[in-house]
Design a protein around this motif. Structure first.
Motif, PDB file in Angstrom:
ATOM      1  N   UNK A   1      -7.350 -10.048  19.559  1.00  0.00           N
ATOM      2  CA  UNK A   1      -7.294  -9.835  18.120  1.00  0.00           C
ATOM      3  C   UNK A   1      -8.340  -8.813  17.664  1.00  0.00           C
TER       4      UNK A   1
ATOM      5  N   UNK B   1      -7.573  -5.373  15.813  1.00  0.00           N
ATOM      6  CA  UNK B   1      -8.158  -5.091  14.500  1.00  0.00           C
ATOM      7  C   UNK B   1      -8.857  -3.735  14.490  1.00  0.00           C
TER       8      UNK B   1
ATOM      9  N   UNK C   1      -6.108  -1.060  14.552  1.00  0.00           N
ATOM     10  CA  UNK C   1      -5.396  -1.095  13.282  1.00  0.00           C
ATOM     11  C   UNK C   1      -6.226  -0.482  12.162  1.00  0.00           C
TER      12      UNK C   1
ATOM     13  N   UNK D   1      -6.227   1.720   8.336  1.00  0.00           N
ATOM     14  CA  UNK D   1      -7.085   1.357   7.214  1.00  0.00           C
ATOM     15  C   UNK D   1      -7.031  -0.111   6.845  1.00  0.00           C
ATOM     16  N   UNK D   2      -7.912  -0.463   5.934  1.00  0.00           N
ATOM     17  CA  UNK D   2      -8.050  -1.864   5.532  1.00  0.00           C
ATOM     18  C   UNK D   2      -7.049  -2.250   4.452  1.00  0.00           C
ATOM     19  N   UNK D   3      -6.714  -1.295   3.615  1.00  0.00           N
ATOM     20  CA  UNK D   3      -5.937  -1.595   2.428  1.00  0.00           C
ATOM     21  C   UNK D   3      -4.497  -2.000   2.752  1.00  0.00           C
ATOM     22  N   UNK D   4      -3.926  -2.824   1.888  1.00  0.00           N
ATOM     23  CA  UNK D   4      -2.516  -3.185   1.996  1.00  0.00           C
ATOM     24  C   UNK D   4      -1.666  -1.916   1.978  1.00  0.00           C
ATOM     25  N   UNK D   5      -0.682  -1.857   2.875  1.00  0.00           N
ATOM     26  CA  UNK D   5       0.188  -0.681   2.907  1.00  0.00           C
ATOM     27  C   UNK D   5       0.889  -0.516   1.568  1.00  0.00           C
TER      28      UNK D   5
ATOM     29  N   UNK E   1      -6.100  -6.794   0.640  1.00  0.00           N
ATOM     30  CA  UNK E   1      -6.404  -6.359   2.009  1.00  0.00           C
ATOM     31  C   UNK E   1      -5.260  -6.763   2.924  1.00  0.00           C
ATOM     32  N   UNK E   2      -5.072  -5.968   3.967  1.00  0.00           N
ATOM     33  CA  UNK E   2      -4.019  -6.289   4.936  1.00  0.00           C
ATOM     34  C   UNK E   2      -4.178  -7.732   5.391  1.00  0.00           C
TER      35      UNK E   2
ATOM     36  N   UNK F   1      -2.937  -8.755   8.295  1.00  0.00           N
ATOM     37  CA  UNK F   1      -2.890  -8.820   9.764  1.00  0.00           C
ATOM     38  C   UNK F   1      -4.232  -8.471  10.418  1.00  0.00           C
ATOM     39  N   UNK F   2      -5.300  -8.374   9.631  1.00  0.00           N
ATOM     40  CA  UNK F   2      -6.618  -8.203  10.245  1.00  0.00           C
ATOM     41  C   UNK F   2      -7.502  -9.378   9.865  1.00  0.00           C
TER      42      UNK F   2
END
Lengths: 197, 197
Positions: A180, A184, A187, A192-196, B144-145, B147-148
């Motif tokens: 994981x 991470x 990814x 990036x960290x932000x929601x797509x 925030x995503x 999946x992380x």
DNA sequence: GTCTATATTACGATAGAC
DNA sequence: GTCTATCGTAATATAGAC
């Protein structure tokens, strides 16, 4: 096979003790007295196994560098689109960091006060340079954002990956956690960290 | 106003010399002899200005910590959506790193061998914890995503930001470059390296 | 292979003159 | 405010016994 018991030290078993102490106290902050206490033998006994403190450092950073450079020679680092090669090298570098954690940790903290340290820094720069070339190729393919400076992005990618040595601690049987963390890193670096959106 | 000439040292001007040497050789790798050579005065003269080596370290890391904690008290860190507060703190932290580069560099390399170093590590953890809370809030908002792992992501964000001290060197009149580095850090952290899809 | 004892140098810090 | 001289300690490394 060779020696199953561990009643006496070899250079390598002594190294694993020394590297642990080096990482706790820093190389310069560690005396031969500290090492002898941690190993449970006298100072002079250490000199029976290795030439001195600096040889322990040399052995440790060599091991780390060998692991890192080996990644660049793997097929995944040479085949396919540049962006895929970058992603592969990133993933594998993280895995090497985890596998050789104490040795890479020591490597990344070297300052350059001795000949050995300067040699280590030079080889590190060589590794960094080869990965930077991969990123340049990916940028030329149009697979990296055009609004980030490629040199800065390379530094930040390294910074993120290398920061693992400051906090990652392998858990017994923590294969899932390990996977994981690798996921991470990759990814976050590429998406990036932000929601797509 | 006060003293325009710099013919003699004050604790602060001596500190700037000492911090530079500490960062070049490491704190433990720096002797009072090294400092006296770099400052151009004798070892004993240093003791006229400061109580000793550890006081220089304490002054340096205090300055770095004050700068970092001040960011958390700025309005931008307290108002708005959590994701925006995280982005604001990230941006401002990078700027503090740049403004107080040598002092923050020293802070980030502290190991914990002395009382001063352990105090610095504790305050660093406190700062990290407060930013981690901000990220948790942003995750709860769904910004925030998913999946992380949020703890891992926090560590990686810090790792990326803090890595600046290893390579960023301010250029005279390099305001544009400076802004670009800040933008690249924020962009990469939140939107990733890859071309938007 | 490990030990005690020690040589030698370097370190942080102080004393006291100017 | 700066210096030279020095104290006491801790450092790396070696010698030589067992």
């Amino acid at each position: 096979m060779t020696t199953a018991k561990r009643d006496t030290y070899t250079p390598d078993t002594l190294l694993s003790v020394a590297v642990r102490v080096f990482n706790e106290r820093g190389y310069d902050g560690t005396s031969m007295e500290h090492l002898s206490k941690a190993a449970g033998i006298s100072k002079s006994s250490i000199y029976h196994h290795v030439a001195g403190k600096e040889e322990l450092l040399r052995r440790a950073v060599s091991r780390a560098l060998d692991g890192l450079f080996a990644v660049l020679d793997e097929p995944g680092a040479a085949r396919g689109r540049a962006i895929e090669r970058v992603e592969y090298v990133t993933r594998r570098t993280v895995e090497v960091l985890m596998d050789e954690l104490p040795y890479v940790t020591l490597l990344l903290r070297v300052r350059g006060n001795t000949q050995t340290e300067r040699w280590a820094l030079e080889r590190r720069r060589e590794f960094d340079h080869r990965v930077a070339d991969l990123l340049k190729a990916a940028a030329a393919d149009g697979d990296l954002r055009t609004d980030v400076d490629i040199r800065v992005a390379t530094r930040l990618l390294f910074g993120m990956v290398n920061s693992l040595v400051e906090w990652y601690r392998p858990q017994p049987g923590g294969d899932a956690e390990r996977r994981q963390v690798v996921d991470t890193v990759v990814h976050m670096a590429f998406d990036g960290l932000r929601t797509s959106h």
